[in-house]
Design an enzyme around this catalytic site. Sequence first.
Site, mmCIF file in Angstrom:
data_model
loop_
_atom_site.group_PDB
_atom_site.id
_atom_site.type_symbol
_atom_site.label_atom_id
_atom_site.label_comp_id
_atom_site.label_asym_id
_atom_site.label_seq_id
_atom_site.Cartn_x
_atom_site.Cartn_y
_atom_site.Cartn_z
ATOM 1 N N CYS A 12 3.594 5.857 -2.538
ATOM 2 C CA CYS A 12 4.319 4.639 -2.155
ATOM 3 C C CYS A 12 4.357 4.502 -0.622
ATOM 4 O O CYS A 12 4.855 5.388 0.078
ATOM 5 C CB CYS A 12 5.735 4.671 -2.715
ATOM 6 S SG CYS A 12 6.640 3.165 -2.292
ATOM 7 N N LYS A 32 0.702 10.944 -8.466
ATOM 8 C CA LYS A 32 -0.040 9.695 -8.194
ATOM 9 C C LYS A 32 -0.173 9.583 -6.682
ATOM 10 O O LYS A 32 0.832 9.601 -5.969
ATOM 11 C CB LYS A 32 0.705 8.497 -8.770
ATOM 12 C CG LYS A 32 0.035 7.169 -8.480
ATOM 13 C CD LYS A 32 0.626 6.076 -9.352
ATOM 14 C CE LYS A 32 0.067 4.704 -8.995
ATOM 15 N NZ LYS A 32 0.675 4.149 -7.785
HETATM 16 C C1 FNR Z 1 3.769 -0.898 -7.557
HETATM 17 N N1 FNR Z 1 3.184 0.365 -7.392
HETATM 18 C C2 FNR Z 1 3.938 1.504 -7.574
HETATM 19 N N2 FNR Z 1 3.343 2.743 -7.540
HETATM 20 C C3 FNR Z 1 4.058 3.859 -7.795
HETATM 21 O O1 FNR Z 1 3.493 4.960 -7.785
HETATM 22 N N3 FNR Z 1 5.381 3.770 -8.096
HETATM 23 C C4 FNR Z 1 6.051 2.576 -8.146
HETATM 24 O O2 FNR Z 1 7.245 2.537 -8.446
HETATM 25 C C5 FNR Z 1 5.315 1.396 -7.849
HETATM 26 N N4 FNR Z 1 5.918 0.155 -7.857
HETATM 27 C C6 FNR Z 1 5.162 -0.987 -7.793
HETATM 28 C C7 FNR Z 1 5.759 -2.242 -8.004
HETATM 29 C C8 FNR Z 1 4.982 -3.379 -8.020
HETATM 30 C C9 FNR Z 1 5.625 -4.711 -8.272
HETATM 31 C C10 FNR Z 1 3.588 -3.288 -7.787
HETATM 32 C C11 FNR Z 1 2.718 -4.520 -7.791
HETATM 33 C C12 FNR Z 1 2.996 -2.075 -7.549
HETATM 34 C C13 FNR Z 1 1.724 0.498 -7.194
HETATM 35 C C14 FNR Z 1 0.982 0.358 -8.529
HETATM 36 O O3 FNR Z 1 1.396 1.262 -9.518
HETATM 37 C C15 FNR Z 1 -0.533 0.505 -8.335
HETATM 38 O O4 FNR Z 1 -0.812 1.748 -7.765
HETATM 39 C C16 FNR Z 1 -1.129 -0.587 -7.449
HETATM 40 O O5 FNR Z 1 -0.591 -1.847 -7.752
HETATM 41 C C17 FNR Z 1 -2.650 -0.649 -7.606
HETATM 42 O O6 FNR Z 1 -3.004 -0.751 -8.978
HETATM 43 P P1 FNR Z 1 -3.408 -2.161 -9.670
HETATM 44 O O7 FNR Z 1 -2.236 -3.073 -9.475
HETATM 45 O O8 FNR Z 1 -4.613 -2.676 -8.933
HETATM 46 O O9 FNR Z 1 -3.688 -1.860 -11.108
#
Ligand code: FNR
Length: 342
Positions: free
Chosen positions: A118, A157
Amino acid sequence: MTNSENDHNHLYRNKMILGPMVRIGTLPMRILALQYGADLVYTDEIIDFKLIKSKRYVNDALGTIDFVDDDGVVVFRTCSLEKDRVILQIGTNDPDRAVIAAQMVEDDVAGIDINMGCPKSFSIKGGMGAALLRKPDLVQNIIRSLKAKIRKPISCKIRVFDSLDSTLNLLKLIEEAGANAIAIHGRTIDERPRHPNRNDYIRAAAYTLNIPVIANGDSCRINNYEDMKIFQEKTRASSVMVSRSAMKNCSIFDPSNMIKDVDDVIKEYLKLAIRYDNTTGNTKYCILQMLGNMQEYGIGKLVAGARDLKTISDIYEINDYYENICNSRNLYKQISIIPTSI
Ligand code: FNR
């Protein structure tokens, strides 16, 4: 490797996964994803402090297990339907706190994930999320502590570094510390969705590591199940994790590629939100994300202005469902929440 370690790794092999998303990944969305065909679902990130301060309750009225803080806020709600398929993501910067938080939930979840990706200032300032990427010793300590004390699989992650070598070095340290799987978002801390996902880094990781690699970050190109398989093929990853595309239309998990109309998906989501007594604020937020550009107009404005789930059920014309659920819940004359030992 022992049999149980094999089983732990196996949990993450060849799976289509709902990624962790703050505010989105609450119980109704997770169950919806499972209903459409997701194999595993991640919770939204829950900060270790919050979990540690909460207490575990068996909520007979809803058929859920609730972790509730002193103010009555539900920090984590789960149920038996997802027990073997839900991965709880913890935000932490401390091995001991991570263990205490994980011990509280380990009997209720399939696995524990540590957020190491994050990039938000809240996480970075607190030394959590992507801040961990620069602290390999701490990363190893957290994983080793969890592996020593927790019976469930442990995953991480991460985001990638600009340098592939540095990325692979960190991944090897994570594997060496005993992690059972690693989800890789193929962007650096500074990169945004408009930057291409570094699928070649994920592929290199999949070749290098023995534990399952979960490919993440390609939502821009994922509109259905087939696209997930293409992403899996491209990255040679064991599994695929999808976040934003699933947030917009969770039916992408349907293996028959049958994408549902967003309105129908919202109705299914809303039924689960009512069924699991999700908060109005969280329910509205999730529906508005699904509505996307439409949230400025018509139905979006109505949802944004709604004060309770009943009003939203009126907007989507599922008031009968709402009434039925309320009536069946009233059968519990005293909705007694019984604290249990952890
Ligand atoms: C996230 N992402 C995220 N990642 C994580 O490790 N913990 C979390 O709590 C969150 N929260 C979160 C909220 C929102 C609204 C979004 C859009 C994204 C990141 C997410 O899990 C992911 O890694 C990225 O969005 C890239 O993957 P996609 O969206 O291309 O499938």
